[in-house]
Design a protein around this motif. Structure first.
Motif, PDB file in Angstrom:
ATOM      1  N   PHE A 103       0.835  -1.200   0.000  1.00  0.00           N
ATOM      2  CA  PHE A 103       0.000   0.000   0.000  1.00  0.00           C
ATOM      3  C   PHE A 103       0.875   1.257   0.000  1.00  0.00           C
ATOM      4  CE2 PHE A 103      -3.744  -2.519   1.115  1.00  0.00           C
ATOM      5  CZ  PHE A 103      -4.775  -1.766   0.561  1.00  0.00           C
ATOM      6  N   ALA A 104       1.923   1.265   0.826  1.00  0.00           N
ATOM      7  CA  ALA A 104       2.792   2.433   0.917  1.00  0.00           C
ATOM      8  C   ALA A 104       3.497   2.706  -0.408  1.00  0.00           C
ATOM      9  CB  ALA A 104       3.812   2.242   2.036  1.00  0.00           C
ATOM     10  N   GLU A 105       3.944   1.641  -1.086  1.00  0.00           N
ATOM     11  CA  GLU A 105       4.625   1.828  -2.365  1.00  0.00           C
ATOM     12  C   GLU A 105       3.669   2.352  -3.426  1.00  0.00           C
ATOM     13  OE1 GLU A 105       8.013   1.516  -2.925  1.00  0.00           O
ATOM     14  OE2 GLU A 105       7.866   1.477  -0.747  1.00  0.00           O
ATOM     15  N   ALA A 106       2.460   1.844  -3.458  1.00  0.00           N
ATOM     16  CA  ALA A 106       1.472   2.345  -4.413  1.00  0.00           C
ATOM     17  C   ALA A 106       1.146   3.810  -4.135  1.00  0.00           C
ATOM     18  CB  ALA A 106       0.206   1.496  -4.349  1.00  0.00           C
ATOM     19  N   SER A 107       1.036   4.176  -2.865  1.00  0.00           N
ATOM     20  CA  SER A 107       0.743   5.556  -2.493  1.00  0.00           C
ATOM     21  C   SER A 107       1.873   6.488  -2.908  1.00  0.00           C
ATOM     22  CB  SER A 107       0.513   5.643  -0.984  1.00  0.00           C
ATOM     23  OG  SER A 107       0.235   6.966  -0.587  1.00  0.00           O
ATOM     24  N   ARG A 108       3.135   6.078  -2.679  1.00  0.00           N
ATOM     25  CA  ARG A 108       4.276   6.909  -3.063  1.00  0.00           C
ATOM     26  C   ARG A 108       4.301   7.186  -4.562  1.00  0.00           C
ATOM     27  NH1 ARG A 108       7.253   3.394   0.616  1.00  0.00           N
ATOM     28  NH2 ARG A 108       7.798   4.587   2.496  1.00  0.00           N
ATOM     29  N   ARG A 109       3.935   6.185  -5.333  1.00  0.00           N
ATOM     30  CA  ARG A 109       4.018   6.293  -6.795  1.00  0.00           C
ATOM     31  C   ARG A 109       2.738   6.811  -7.439  1.00  0.00           C
ATOM     32  NH1 ARG A 109       7.298   2.387  -4.993  1.00  0.00           N
ATOM     33  NH2 ARG A 109       9.158   1.813  -6.191  1.00  0.00           N
ATOM     34  N   SER A 110       1.676   6.950  -6.644  1.00  0.00           N
ATOM     35  CA  SER A 110       0.355   7.359  -7.173  1.00  0.00           C
ATOM     36  C   SER A 110      -0.106   6.408  -8.268  1.00  0.00           C
ATOM     37  CB  SER A 110       0.414   8.798  -7.707  1.00  0.00           C
ATOM     38  OG  SER A 110       0.779   9.701  -6.685  1.00  0.00           O
ATOM     39  N   VAL A 111       0.014   5.104  -7.996  1.00  0.00           N
ATOM     40  CA  VAL A 111      -0.418   4.071  -8.943  1.00  0.00           C
ATOM     41  C   VAL A 111      -1.379   3.124  -8.239  1.00  0.00           C
ATOM     42  CG1 VAL A 111       1.753   4.196 -10.236  1.00  0.00           C
ATOM     43  CG2 VAL A 111       1.510   2.505  -8.390  1.00  0.00           C
ATOM     44  N   PRO A 112      -2.162   2.353  -8.992  1.00  0.00           N
ATOM     45  CA  PRO A 112      -3.066   1.384  -8.361  1.00  0.00           C
ATOM     46  C   PRO A 112      -2.297   0.247  -7.688  1.00  0.00           C
ATOM     47  CG  PRO A 112      -3.702   1.836 -10.643  1.00  0.00           C
ATOM     48  CD  PRO A 112      -2.339   2.409 -10.450  1.00  0.00           C
ATOM     49  N   LEU A 113      -2.959  -0.375  -6.730  1.00  0.00           N
ATOM     50  CA  LEU A 113      -2.462  -1.602  -6.115  1.00  0.00           C
ATOM     51  C   LEU A 113      -3.293  -2.762  -6.651  1.00  0.00           C
ATOM     52  CD1 LEU A 113      -0.756  -3.202  -4.089  1.00  0.00           C
ATOM     53  CD2 LEU A 113      -2.465  -2.651  -2.337  1.00  0.00           C
ATOM     54  N   PHE A 126      -4.303   3.914   3.919  1.00  0.00           N
ATOM     55  CA  PHE A 126      -3.967   4.549   2.636  1.00  0.00           C
ATOM     56  C   PHE A 126      -5.235   4.686   1.779  1.00  0.00           C
ATOM     57  CE2 PHE A 126      -0.179   2.350   4.116  1.00  0.00           C
ATOM     58  CZ  PHE A 126       0.799   3.332   4.009  1.00  0.00           C
ATOM     59  N   PRO A 127      -6.141   5.575   2.156  1.00  0.00           N
ATOM     60  CA  PRO A 127      -7.412   5.689   1.425  1.00  0.00           C
ATOM     61  C   PRO A 127      -7.240   6.240   0.012  1.00  0.00           C
ATOM     62  CG  PRO A 127      -7.208   7.439   3.056  1.00  0.00           C
ATOM     63  CD  PRO A 127      -6.077   6.500   3.309  1.00  0.00           C
ATOM     64  N   ASP A 128      -6.066   6.820  -0.276  1.00  0.00           N
ATOM     65  CA  ASP A 128      -5.834   7.387  -1.600  1.00  0.00           C
ATOM     66  C   ASP A 128      -5.500   6.324  -2.647  1.00  0.00           C
ATOM     67  OD1 ASP A 128      -3.399   7.055  -0.008  1.00  0.00           O
ATOM     68  OD2 ASP A 128      -2.329   7.897  -1.736  1.00  0.00           O
ATOM     69  N   VAL A 129      -5.203   5.103  -2.215  1.00  0.00           N
ATOM     70  CA  VAL A 129      -4.750   4.061  -3.140  1.00  0.00           C
ATOM     71  C   VAL A 129      -5.945   3.351  -3.773  1.00  0.00           C
ATOM     72  CG1 VAL A 129      -3.504   1.873  -3.341  1.00  0.00           C
ATOM     73  CG2 VAL A 129      -2.572   3.721  -1.925  1.00  0.00           C
ATOM     74  N   GLN A 130      -5.962   3.294  -5.087  1.00  0.00           N
ATOM     75  CA  GLN A 130      -6.967   2.521  -5.805  1.00  0.00           C
ATOM     76  C   GLN A 130      -6.577   1.042  -5.741  1.00  0.00           C
ATOM     77  OE1 GLN A 130      -7.097   3.252 -10.028  1.00  0.00           O
ATOM     78  NE2 GLN A 130      -8.660   1.693 -10.391  1.00  0.00           N
ATOM     79  N   VAL A 131      -7.492   0.204  -5.261  1.00  0.00           N
ATOM     80  CA  VAL A 131      -7.216  -1.217  -5.077  1.00  0.00           C
ATOM     81  C   VAL A 131      -8.011  -2.040  -6.086  1.00  0.00           C
ATOM     82  CG1 VAL A 131      -7.238  -3.164  -3.470  1.00  0.00           C
ATOM     83  CG2 VAL A 131      -6.791  -0.838  -2.619  1.00  0.00           C
TER      84      VAL A 131
END
Length: 292
Positions: free
Chosen positions: A173-183, A228-233
């Motif tokens: 989740f943290a890596e997806a959030s840093r990169r602004s990419v989906p998980l 990480f609510p900003d991450v698209q899952v």
């Protein structure tokens, strides 16, 4: 020589052709984290099997070459990222022991896999696997050509087994959030085969099993979604072998995340079979995240 900074990104470099690629990828991760970068290079005369009388001059030449490589690596990073704090270290206790030691105070450890020939490639692969099995922090192995680390380039892929530990989930989740990419979360399950290679799953069984796997997966991801609510899952529950599904998903991914299923039993492999196969066959960088 300087001590490894606390919470740094550590990168293990060597003299192989893909060394700059590994170094650049690690520097990108340090920039994403606003963290220091610590460059480590293992040096030893052991592989050369030189007679005692011939070691003096050659040893000094090799030592100087190793120092020059570290100096060049520091210069390359400072030229690309003037804001990153950079340090370096010449490891004299061997690649695996030295890098495991630096991992004690690191946020991430980055290494490559390929060598200059078949023997070197095999040796380097053993180093990568040794670190994935024993390092104290997450280890990223650049097993394939890395996608760009900048935001918007490829998804982060997470392999989530039933009851997956919190550490790899939070890391993904943290890596997806840093990169602004989906998980993209991969969950697989299997059904007994009547004949090899032929899946004959009763429809009711498939519906029931898929529902159960989705329910368990929702529990596994709940804490990460909240943090990480900003991450698209994107979740995918499929009838497949876990390693095959992750290798397929690695094509075009910026990172694949797997938990380190470390085994301490006698004669057991230190890493689980799925992690081993993904390390060998993935098309993108793989993060192996340790958990108890």
């Amino acid at each position: 020589m300087t001590a490894s900074p606390v919470r740094s990104v550590v990168v293990g470099i060597d003299a192989t052709p893909d060394n700059d690629q590994v170094l650049d990828w690690a520097a990108d991760q340090a920039a994403l984290r606003t963290a220091p970068l610590h460059i480590a290079h293992a040096w030893s005369l052991a592989p050369y099997q030189l007679p005692p009388g011939d070691r003096g001059d050659i040893a000094e030449q090799l030592l100087q070459a190793a120092r020059q490589q570290l100096h060049r690596a520091e210069g390359r990073v400072r030229e690309r990222y003037s804001s990153i704090e950079v340090s370096s270290e010449l490891l004299t206790d061997g690649a695996v022991p030295g890098l495991v030691r630096t991992s004690e105070h690191a946020d991430l450890l980055v290494v490559g896999t390929r060598g200059r020939n078949r023997l070197a490639s095999t040796l380097l692969g053993s180093v990568s696997q040794g670190l994935a099995a024993h390092a104290d922090c997450p280890v990223v192995v650049l097993a394939g050509p890395p996608q760009a680390s900048a935001p918007g380039h490829g998804a982060v892929v997470l392999g989530a087994a039933p009851g997956e530990a919190a550490a790899p989930v939070t890391f993904a989740f943290a890596e997806a959030s840093r990169r602004s990419v989906p998980l993209r979360v991969i969950r697989t399950w299997l059904y007994p085969q009547a004949y090899p290679g032929i899946f004959a799953v009763p429809p009711v069984e498939k519906i029931t099993r898929t529902r159960e796997e989705n329910e368990d997966l929702a529990e596994v991801l709940a804490a990460g979604r909240k943090e990480f609510p900003d991450v698209q899952v994107i979740t995918e529950v499929t009838l497949d072998e876990a390693d095959a599904a992750l290798v397929d998903a690695s094509a075009g991914a910026c990172l694949v995340v797997v938990g380190a299923e470390r085994h301490q039993r006698r004669f057991a492999m230190p890493l689980g079979p799925v992690t081993q196969r993904v390390l060998h066959h993935a098309h993108s960088p793989i993060a192996v995240v340790p958990h108890p």
